[in-house]
Design an enzyme around this catalytic site. Structure first.
Site, PDB file in Angstrom:
ATOM      1  N   GLU A 143       0.870  -1.167   0.000  1.00 23.11           N
ATOM      2  CA  GLU A 143       0.000   0.000   0.000  1.00 23.11           C
ATOM      3  C   GLU A 143       0.915   1.227   0.000  1.00 23.11           C
ATOM      4  OE1 GLU A 143      -4.160   1.520   2.025  1.00 23.11           O
ATOM      5  OE2 GLU A 143      -2.931   0.067   3.109  1.00 23.11           O
ATOM      6  N   HIS A 209      -6.155   6.137  -2.123  1.00 24.04           N
ATOM      7  CA  HIS A 209      -5.459   7.216  -1.416  1.00 24.04           C
ATOM      8  C   HIS A 209      -5.234   8.362  -2.392  1.00 24.04           C
ATOM      9  CE1 HIS A 209      -4.618   5.477   2.531  1.00 24.04           C
ATOM     10  NE2 HIS A 209      -4.565   4.315   1.904  1.00 24.04           N
ATOM     11  N   HIS A 230     -10.161   0.377  -0.591  1.00 22.50           N
ATOM     12  CA  HIS A 230     -11.187   0.814   0.384  1.00 22.50           C
ATOM     13  C   HIS A 230     -12.046   1.964  -0.174  1.00 22.50           C
ATOM     14  CE1 HIS A 230      -7.890   3.502   1.450  1.00 22.50           C
ATOM     15  NE2 HIS A 230      -7.307   2.612   2.239  1.00 22.50           N
ATOM     16  N   ASP A 287      -8.966  -4.455   6.275  1.00 23.87           N
ATOM     17  CA  ASP A 287      -8.030  -3.364   6.540  1.00 23.87           C
ATOM     18  C   ASP A 287      -7.686  -3.345   8.026  1.00 23.87           C
ATOM     19  OD1 ASP A 287      -6.338  -1.293   5.892  1.00 23.87           O
ATOM     20  OD2 ASP A 287      -7.903   0.248   5.834  1.00 23.87           O
TER      21      ASP A 287
END
Length: 398
Positions: A143, A209, A230, A287
């Protein structure tokens, strides 16, 4: 290896439940039906009172027999943070996951220094998958570090950087091809251009993100991004005049990760996402951080200090939500409660979809002849009765 013969359960095959017996032998599955015609070269084994020799009979009466769950995005559990996890620690996470129905997972490495990221890769390579029964660690999810500072979430901003295919290749070479999944921000310089290279390296690419505009996000999807990290969280949201990255994720056929803890997404958004994408394009993730399975308190996520109150994990510095304390069995119960969908409709989010996303559906994610014998037996209340890991019965600790 011990053989098992599971009888009398409702078995999830081809998106519906049916009566069938299952033979678990040498870590693989075989479906046995009473009304199945004999297969050439294979013995007919169907009846509970006439099992194959040497099998232990498992009576699954009153149970749903479903594929084991896959979690492709998790940062830890039971006091272990993936960014600081030794090979033995990774097995500890895997045992906790197995007790909660997750039979396979990816270790998500939060953006960190190059040295620490390489150390994490080395620990993965040293992890032993055979000595102690645990959820199978299928590979690594990076990530970052190619993420946007404006939507960094819990990422340390000073370690974020522009796209660099050479660095990604260096990490993948060190990992011996075991980085299966990577999250990048489309608007970061060099990222869209590097996506084809990431795919060549064997990485499934997710976008997230990110504050990317619609066109930039669509360019990333056109270049080969297959997923959205997410969804709705840590990203620029939808506007009728500027759909942004969220609009691109919802419009296209990429997979959308979903954290269904009731904190990251309102139940109405959960229903909206499923109605928009369909159950075949949503992937349930946790997560989770090291606090999963533990009480409220102070923990960490990578280099960040995290405070957990009422199960809600937030950065101590500014209150930004920082992962979750979710397990996949809790997520399944939440989804059932939030949506009213049937178990048949929801199971692909935990099994088939993540397996297809990271390219392991040939052996994971469904109950079919020759696939890995990863199974969960559920009660009618969605409690876990038994778990099988590659044909081995798992005994939950405690």
């Amino acid at each position: 290896m011990k053989k098992y013969y599971i009888v009398n359960g409702e078995v999830y095959i081809n998106h519906r439940f049916e009566k069938a017996n299952l033979l678990l032998e040498e870590g693989k599955l075989r479906i046995c039906r009473e009304d199945a015609p004999p297969e050439e070269g294979k013995p007919r084994i169907c009846r509970a009172d006439a099992p194959p020799a040497g099998c232990e009979i498992v009576d699954a009466s009153g149970r749903w027999v479903v594929p084991g769950f896959l979690d492709v995005h998790t940062h830890g559990a039971v006091g272990v943070d993936v960014n600081g996890a030794t090979a033995a620690d990774l097995k500890k996470i895997g045992r906790f996951f197995a007790g909660n129905g997750t039979t396979a997972w990816l270790a998500s490495v939060l953006t960190d220094t190059k040295e620490q990221t390489e150390w994490c890769i080395d620990q993965y390579l040293q992890s032993d998958q055979s000595d102690v029964p645990a959820a199978e660690l299928l590979g690594i999810h990076l990530e970052g570090p190619f993420l946007a500072p404006e939507y960094k979430g819990a990422m340390p901003e000073h370690l974020l950087r522009n796209g660099c295919a050479a660095l990604a290749a260096e990490y993948q070479e060190r990992a011996k091809g075991n980085i299966r999944y990577i999250t990048v921000s489309p608007e970061v310089e060099g990222v869209v251009e590097m996506i084809p290279k990431l795919r060549e390296l064997g990485m499934t690419v997710a976008i997230g993100h990110s504050g990317a505009d619609y066109q930039t996000a669509m360019s990333a999807i056109g270049a080969g991004a297959d997923s959205c990290t997410h969804t709705f969280n840590a990203m620029r949201l939808l506007h009728q005049h500027e759909p942004a990255i969220l609009g691109a994720a919802l419009e296209t056929d990429i997979y959308c990760e979903m954290i269904c803890d009731g904190l990251h997404l309102h139940p109405g958004i959960v229903r909206l996402l499923l109605k928009t994408k369909g159950t075949e394009r949503v992937v349930a993730i946790t997560d989770s951080i090291m606090a999963a399975g533990l009480p409220d308190g102070r923990y960490h996520l990578g280099v960040n200090e995290v405070v957990v109150e009422n199960g809600d994990a937030k950065l101590a510095s500014d209150g930004t939500r920082a992962g979750s304390t979710l397990t996949q069995i809790r997520a399944l119960r939440n989804l059932k409660k939030f949506t009213g969908y049937s178990l048949e409709e929801l199971l692909p989010l935990f099994t088939e979809n993540p397996a297809k996303l990271i390219g392991v559906y040939d052996r994971k994610g469904s109950i079919a002849d020759g696939k890995d014998a990863d199974l969960v037996l559920l009660t009618e209340n969605l409690d876990i009765d038994r778990v099988f890991l590659r044909g081995t019965a798992f005994k939950k600790e405690g």
